[in-house]
Structure formats: C-alpha cells, structure tokens
Design a protein around this motif. Structure first.
Motif, PDB file in Angstrom:
ATOM      1  N   GLN A  79       0.860  -1.183   0.000  1.00  0.00           N
ATOM      2  CA  GLN A  79       0.000   0.000   0.000  1.00  0.00           C
ATOM      3  C   GLN A  79       0.894   1.230   0.000  1.00  0.00           C
ATOM      4  OE1 GLN A  79      -2.109   2.778  -0.266  1.00  0.00           O
ATOM      5  NE2 GLN A  79      -3.499   1.028  -0.053  1.00  0.00           N
ATOM      6  N   MET A  82       1.099   3.778   2.913  1.00  0.00           N
ATOM      7  CA  MET A  82       1.578   3.274   4.193  1.00  0.00           C
ATOM      8  C   MET A  82       3.106   3.198   4.179  1.00  0.00           C
ATOM      9  SD  MET A  82      -1.248   0.232   4.690  1.00  0.00           S
ATOM     10  CE  MET A  82      -0.325  -0.607   5.982  1.00  0.00           C
ATOM     11  N   THR A  83       3.725   3.322   5.338  1.00  0.00           N
ATOM     12  CA  THR A  83       5.173   3.228   5.428  1.00  0.00           C
ATOM     13  C   THR A  83       5.624   1.781   5.244  1.00  0.00           C
ATOM     14  OG1 THR A  83       5.231   2.830   7.812  1.00  0.00           O
ATOM     15  CG2 THR A  83       5.155   5.126   7.082  1.00  0.00           C
ATOM     16  N   ARG A  85       7.316   0.122   7.409  1.00  0.00           N
ATOM     17  CA  ARG A  85       7.039  -0.531   8.687  1.00  0.00           C
ATOM     18  C   ARG A  85       5.570  -0.941   8.788  1.00  0.00           C
ATOM     19  NH1 ARG A  85      10.034  -0.371  13.197  1.00  0.00           N
ATOM     20  NH2 ARG A  85      11.218   1.438  12.421  1.00  0.00           N
ATOM     21  N   GLU A  86       4.670  -0.057   8.362  1.00  0.00           N
ATOM     22  CA  GLU A  86       3.238  -0.357   8.434  1.00  0.00           C
ATOM     23  C   GLU A  86       2.862  -1.493   7.492  1.00  0.00           C
ATOM     24  OE1 GLU A  86       1.630   4.134   9.644  1.00  0.00           O
ATOM     25  OE2 GLU A  86       1.836   3.538   7.536  1.00  0.00           O
ATOM     26  N   ASN A  87       3.473  -1.534   6.314  1.00  0.00           N
ATOM     27  CA  ASN A  87       3.193  -2.623   5.381  1.00  0.00           C
ATOM     28  C   ASN A  87       3.656  -3.958   5.950  1.00  0.00           C
ATOM     29  OD1 ASN A  87       2.140  -2.065   2.421  1.00  0.00           O
ATOM     30  ND2 ASN A  87       3.307  -0.244   3.021  1.00  0.00           N
ATOM     31  N   ALA A  89       3.987  -4.694   9.134  1.00  0.00           N
ATOM     32  CA  ALA A  89       3.089  -5.018  10.246  1.00  0.00           C
ATOM     33  C   ALA A  89       1.763  -5.578   9.744  1.00  0.00           C
ATOM     34  CB  ALA A  89       2.840  -3.769  11.099  1.00  0.00           C
ATOM     35  N   PHE A  90       1.277  -5.049   8.628  1.00  0.00           N
ATOM     36  CA  PHE A  90       0.021  -5.518   8.054  1.00  0.00           C
ATOM     37  C   PHE A  90       0.145  -6.971   7.591  1.00  0.00           C
ATOM     38  CE2 PHE A  90      -2.742  -6.055   4.288  1.00  0.00           C
ATOM     39  CZ  PHE A  90      -3.973  -5.840   4.879  1.00  0.00           C
ATOM     40  N   LYS A 102       6.486 -10.785  15.587  1.00  0.00           N
ATOM     41  CA  LYS A 102       6.346  -9.578  14.776  1.00  0.00           C
ATOM     42  C   LYS A 102       7.594  -8.703  14.882  1.00  0.00           C
ATOM     43  CE  LYS A 102       3.356  -5.505  14.293  1.00  0.00           C
ATOM     44  NZ  LYS A 102       2.129  -4.843  14.811  1.00  0.00           N
ATOM     45  N   MET A 106      10.054  -7.690  11.826  1.00  0.00           N
ATOM     46  CA  MET A 106      10.292  -6.271  11.569  1.00  0.00           C
ATOM     47  C   MET A 106      11.783  -5.961  11.535  1.00  0.00           C
ATOM     48  SD  MET A 106       8.034  -3.744  11.090  1.00  0.00           S
ATOM     49  CE  MET A 106       6.616  -4.172  12.112  1.00  0.00           C
ATOM     50  N   ASP A 120      10.356   4.225   7.567  1.00  0.00           N
ATOM     51  CA  ASP A 120       9.232   4.909   8.215  1.00  0.00           C
ATOM     52  C   ASP A 120       8.638   6.003   7.344  1.00  0.00           C
ATOM     53  OD1 ASP A 120       8.989   3.631  10.882  1.00  0.00           O
ATOM     54  OD2 ASP A 120      11.066   4.288  11.086  1.00  0.00           O
ATOM     55  N   PRO A 122       6.331   6.637   3.532  1.00  0.00           N
ATOM     56  CA  PRO A 122       5.402   5.921   2.648  1.00  0.00           C
ATOM     57  C   PRO A 122       6.121   5.208   1.506  1.00  0.00           C
ATOM     58  CG  PRO A 122       4.534   8.088   3.174  1.00  0.00           C
ATOM     59  CD  PRO A 122       5.940   8.052   3.702  1.00  0.00           C
TER      60      PRO A 122
END
Length: 235
Positions: A79, A82-83, A85-87, A89-90, A102, A106, A120, A122
């Motif tokens: 996505q 999203m960063t 890190r967020e991708n 985590a998803f 997790k 990471m 961190d 997008p």
C-alpha cells in the motif's frame, strides 16, 4: 505435496483470449528444489502467482499441504500511502504473527532491506530497487515450507544478489524453493529437478538438466547466447 488438478487459466487480450493452461494436472516432486523453465509467455510467472494465492485459475485448483509463500520480491501488494514498517506489520497480521514474532520479522526486514530512514516513510517514496529489497526481505522473514522465487536474483546490484543467494542457501536447510529464472547456472546450483512449460502443458522432469535441455532445444540461437551471458553474470 503440491498438485495441479485440472488447472485452466486464460487471459483476455486485444487479440482474443489467450489460454496459458488447459485442463492441466501434475504432481510436483516432494521435498525437492524445483526450477521452472519455459519460453516467454509460457505462463511461468502466472503459475507461481496461482500457487502463491496471488492469482486464481479459471477452473481447477492447486492442492497442497505445504505453507507456500507469495512470489519473492513481489512488491505490487504494498500500500503506497503506508510506510514500509506499516506494510510489514500488516502482512504480519495477515499471517498471525504477533508480539515477539512480529518484532523479529520487523527487525529482519529492516536490516535486510537497507532502506534506512525510508522504512518509516510511505512506500510511494521508494525507488524500485528499495521496493524490491523490502519485498524480498519480507518474503524471506516469514517462515514457509516452500518459497516461490521469480527472477528476483537477476535484478539489483551485485551486493543485493549476493545477499539473496546467501539467505536462500540458509533457508534451503529447512525449506524448499521453486525458482523461475533464465540463468541456467543459477538453476543448476539451486535446483534438484525441473519443470518445463510449453504449449500449455506442464512437464515434470527428473532433473533440472532435463528441463534445461528441453528449454534450450526450443530456444532461438540469439536468445540462447543472451541467456548464457546472463548465467555467467549471475553465478
């Protein structure tokens, strides 16, 4: 165990519907590292996407009792807003990886991708190389029984290729790989058996050399010479 049962897959094009596989059934050798070969347009990448759950057949199915990865290096599912890190985590959430697991994933992805502070930021701000490194790092950080590799070791600089080879060698101690590549020496180095795709058929070969012989017999001389150069570069 991985089996194709009456698998049919086609695409709609401007020149009509192109059929890649028509009612194909095959059983992949169990516990082996497999190289997949075929001329351009034979359906190699499509077959990997179907096995990895990224694409779906028109009819038929893939039957397996193994945990199969998505194709390594596939960054199309990120996505962009999203960063990194967020991708990551998803994806961990999708696969039920929480808490210590997790954090391990990471840390491993961040270390492998070498994107620095961009981890961190997008994904849409990443270069194509950064996206590939993040995608490969995420693929290898999640544990699977079988990993799917689609030409990922033929892109990037020498440092990245070497990292890919080292991490695959380590993962091969506990997992198997299904690899699509045009570099013959890379396939000989990493695969035990071969699968050759031609005319919508899936031929399971007893060795990777048998699949390479079938592939090279159908290949134009100019393409064969190009692949030999690619093989030399990737060894």
């Amino acid at each position: 165990m991985i089996k194709l049962e009456s698998l049919t897959k086609s695409y709609r094009t401007n020149h009509g519907r192109k059929v890649l596989f028509q009612n194909v059934s095959a059983t992949f050798p169990e516990g082996k590292n497999i190289g997949i070969l075929g001329c351009n347009g034979a359906g190699k990448s499509t077959l990997l996407r179907i096995m990895g759950g990224i694409d779906y057949p028109d009819s038929g199915r893939v039957v397996t009792d193994q945990r199969i990865s998505w194709p390594m290096g596939l960054s199309g599912g990120f996505q962009g807003s999203m960063t990194g890190r967020e991708n990551v985590a998803f994806v961990c959430g999708i696969h039920g990886i929480w808490r210590e697991g997790k954090r391990r994933v990471m840390d491993q992805v961040q270390q492998f991708a070498e994107v620095g502070n961009y981890f961190d930021l997008p994904i849409k701000n990443y270069s194509s190389g950064m996206r590939s490194r993040l995608a490969f790092g995420l693929s290898i950080a999640v544990d699977f029984d079988v990993y799917l590799v689609d030409e990922v070791m033929s892109v990037g600089d020498a440092h990245f290729k070497r990292k890919c080879e080292l991490v695959i060698a380590e993962k091969r101690k506990s997992s198997n790989f299904i690899i699509v590549a045009h570099a013959m020496q890379l396939l000989r180095k990493n695969c035990d058996v071969g699968i050759y795709l031609d005319g919508g058929q899936v031929k399971v070969c007893h060795s990777v050399d048998e699949a390479i012989d079938l592939y090279q017999a159908r290949m134009p001389d100019s393409q064969r010479q190009k692949n030999e150069i690619t093989s030399a570069v990737n060894v």
